[in-house]
Design an enzyme around this catalytic site. Structure first.
Site, short mmCIF file in Angstrom:
data_model
loop_
_atom_site.label_atom_id
_atom_site.label_comp_id
_atom_site.label_asym_id
_atom_site.label_seq_id
_atom_site.Cartn_x
_atom_site.Cartn_y
_atom_site.Cartn_z
CE1 TYR A 59 -3.32 -2.76 0.11
CE2 TYR A 59 -3.64 -2.38 2.45
CZ TYR A 59 -3.95 -3.07 1.29
OH TYR A 59 -4.91 -4.04 1.33
N1 NAP Z 1 -6.80 -8.35 0.44
C1 NAP Z 1 -7.01 -7.63 -0.64
O1 NAP Z 1 -6.69 -8.03 -1.76
C2 NAP Z 1 -7.66 -6.29 -0.49
C3 NAP Z 1 -8.13 -5.61 -1.64
C4 NAP Z 1 -8.73 -4.37 -1.45
C5 NAP Z 1 -8.86 -3.83 -0.17
N2 NAP Z 1 -8.37 -4.52 0.91
C6 NAP Z 1 -8.49 -4.00 2.29
O2 NAP Z 1 -9.84 -3.65 2.54
C7 NAP Z 1 -9.94 -2.29 2.94
C8 NAP Z 1 -11.22 -1.73 2.42
O3 NAP Z 1 -11.27 -1.88 1.00
P1 NAP Z 1 -11.88 -0.76 0.09
O4 NAP Z 1 -11.17 0.53 0.34
O5 NAP Z 1 -11.94 -1.26 -1.30
O6 NAP Z 1 -13.36 -0.69 0.76
P2 NAP Z 1 -14.72 -0.05 0.36
O7 NAP Z 1 -15.38 0.24 1.65
O8 NAP Z 1 -15.45 -0.90 -0.60
O9 NAP Z 1 -14.35 1.31 -0.39
C9 NAP Z 1 -13.79 2.36 0.33
C10 NAP Z 1 -13.84 3.62 -0.53
O10 NAP Z 1 -15.20 4.00 -0.75
C11 NAP Z 1 -15.34 5.40 -0.57
N3 NAP Z 1 -16.12 5.58 0.65
C12 NAP Z 1 -16.01 4.90 1.82
N4 NAP Z 1 -16.91 5.29 2.71
C13 NAP Z 1 -17.64 6.25 2.12
C14 NAP Z 1 -18.73 7.03 2.54
N5 NAP Z 1 -19.25 6.89 3.77
N6 NAP Z 1 -19.25 7.93 1.66
C15 NAP Z 1 -18.73 8.05 0.42
N7 NAP Z 1 -17.70 7.35 -0.04
C16 NAP Z 1 -17.14 6.45 0.79
C17 NAP Z 1 -13.93 5.96 -0.46
O11 NAP Z 1 -13.37 6.15 -1.75
P3 NAP Z 1 -13.60 7.49 -2.62
O12 NAP Z 1 -13.89 8.61 -1.68
O13 NAP Z 1 -12.35 7.64 -3.39
O14 NAP Z 1 -14.78 7.16 -3.49
C18 NAP Z 1 -13.19 4.78 0.18
O15 NAP Z 1 -11.80 4.83 -0.04
C19 NAP Z 1 -8.65 -1.65 2.38
O16 NAP Z 1 -8.28 -0.49 3.08
C20 NAP Z 1 -7.66 -2.75 2.55
O17 NAP Z 1 -7.19 -2.78 3.90
C21 NAP Z 1 -7.80 -5.74 0.77
#
Ligand code: NAP
Length: 358
Positions: A59
């Site tokens: 990351y």
């Molecule tokens: N193991 C793996 O392969 C893998 C892959 C992906 C992620 N992860 C882990 O999972 C965690 C979460 O994944 P993700 O970031 O993809 O999760 P997600 O909850 O699906 O998306 C998060 C994104 O959505 C937007 N967001 C979140 N809450 C919001 C709200 N209340 N209102 C408006 N927009 C909102 C933001 O992006 P914007 O503001 O840019 O729209 C935020 O960065 C990561 O931090 C990481 O630790 C693991």
């Protein structure tokens, strides 16, 4: 429910919050949070009682680990926090690190013993700690024998450099094989699975969830908001929010499909009934699914995180859960039909038999 409703992660003594803080957004990057915003997000999560922080060596090219390590030191919270990081993606050459693929060191990635030792030492240095509580294989490499992975990670548990290990992004059989090898050899086995899981991505229910249950692994959904899609900030007519899905998607797929818009319509209805945001209803759904131990929340701003944490106090009715389950059901695969009620009745003389753990 609140973030202090701790539960064991898989078959282990490691107790974690129902929402884990994902830190993929920490550090420099197109859709990321800078140091000040990352610190606010970390503090808000801790203030709400959260104890589970997830990062990865990849990351922000290592900057996320450095920031997490710094915040933990600043707050003196190392003993309180369940600190998780990951290895697997190549440190010398990968599109994910911004360095073009090609000409890199093959031993700077993958799940071979040589890379795992290198990657862990580098992560511990960036995190400023002598151990991590969970070490994730970030992604299956398709090359390293599962026996070598179990041996290497089990040795690191015994050496005290990691407390537990777990698998992310792997076929279910790989996690199950590791779990079986470990229990037969009486050595440490994987305690959790990290997989993409949300209302628009339920394929892992078919193979991964049953394997996790049988192998004593807690399921940890990532992208429970489908990268922001399930917040409802995009709509059919206008997908040009400034969020990460409006640009080139690093995960390569588009969330803007007819099926997903239909799921979002039902999610919006349920959220309105609960007087909450669609994001909160989507997280409440994921947290309530059987087998889910802790759900990863990601945020780019502290306000997003605070909204997402509020999901912990929302509980959906049976009717709301079943409407969401119905609209988002995946096409059943071959193995799903094997455990269907109809087949079970055929096998058990017409009786409804409930299996252990169901
Ligand atoms: N193991 C793996 O392969 C893998 C892959 C992906 C992620 N992860 C882990 O999972 C965690 C979460 O994944 P993700 O970031 O993809 O999760 P997600 O909850 O699906 O998306 C998060 C994104 O959505 C937007 N967001 C979140 N809450 C919001 C709200 N209340 N209102 C408006 N927009 C909102 C933001 O992006 P914007 O503001 O840019 O729209 C935020 O960065 C990561 O931090 C990481 O630790 C693991």
């Amino acid at each position: 429910m609140s973030l202090t409703n701790f539960r064991a992660l898989g078959r282990s003594g490691l107790v974690v919050s129902p929402l884990a803080l994902g830190t993929m957004t920490f550090g420099p990057g197109g859709w990321n949070a800078d140091e000040a915003a990352s610190r606010e997000i970390f503090d808000a999560y801790r203030d709400a009682g959260g104890n589970f922080v997830d990062t990865a060596d990849i990351y922000s090219g290592g900057a996320s680990e450095e920031l997490v390590g710094r915040f933990i030191r600043e707050t003196g919270s190392r003993d309180d926090i369940v600190l998780a990081t990951k290895f697997g993606f190549n440190a010398s050459s990968s599109p994910l690190t911004g360095v073009a693929c090609g000409g890199g060191n093959p031993h700077a990635g993958g799940a071979g013993s040589k890379n795992i030792h290198r990657a862990l030492d580098a992560s511990l240095t960036r995190l400023g700690t002598d151990h991590v509580d969970i070490y994730w294989m970030h992604i299956w490499d398709g090359v390293t024998p599962v026996e070598e992975i179990v041996q290497t990670l089990g040795d690191l548990v015994r050496a005290g450099k990691i407390r537990h290990y777990a698998f992310s992004d792997m076929p279910a059989w790989v996690a199950m094989k590791a779990s079986t090898i470990a229990s037969e050899r009486r050595v440490p086995g994987p305690i959790a699975m990290q997989v993409e899981y949300s209302l628009v991505a339920r394929e892992v229910e078919a193979e991964h969830f049953p394997a996790a249950r049988d192998g004593g692994m807690g399921v940890m959904p990532w992208s429970p908001l489908a990268g922001g899609f399930l917040t409802g900030k995009y709509d059919r007519e206008n997908t040009a929010d400034t969020g990460r899905l409006s640009g080139a998607n690093p995960f390569g797929d588009s969330k803007f499909t007819d099926r997903n818009w239909a799921i979002l319509d039902t999610l919006r209805e349920v959220a309105a009934e609960c007087d909450c945001e669609p994001a909160q209803a989507a997280l409440a759904w994921a947290m309530a699914r059987p087998g889910v131990a802790s759900t990863l929340v990601g945020a780019r701003t502290v306000d997003q995180l605070k909204g997402n944490i509020a999901a912990a106090s929302i509980s959906l009715s049976d009717d709301q859960m079943s409407r969401l389950n119905n609209v988002s059901a995946s096409t059943p695969g071959f193995t799903s039909s094997l455990a269907s009620p109809m087949i079970r009745r055929m096998l058990y003389g017409g009786h409804e038999i409930t299996a252990w753990g169901e």
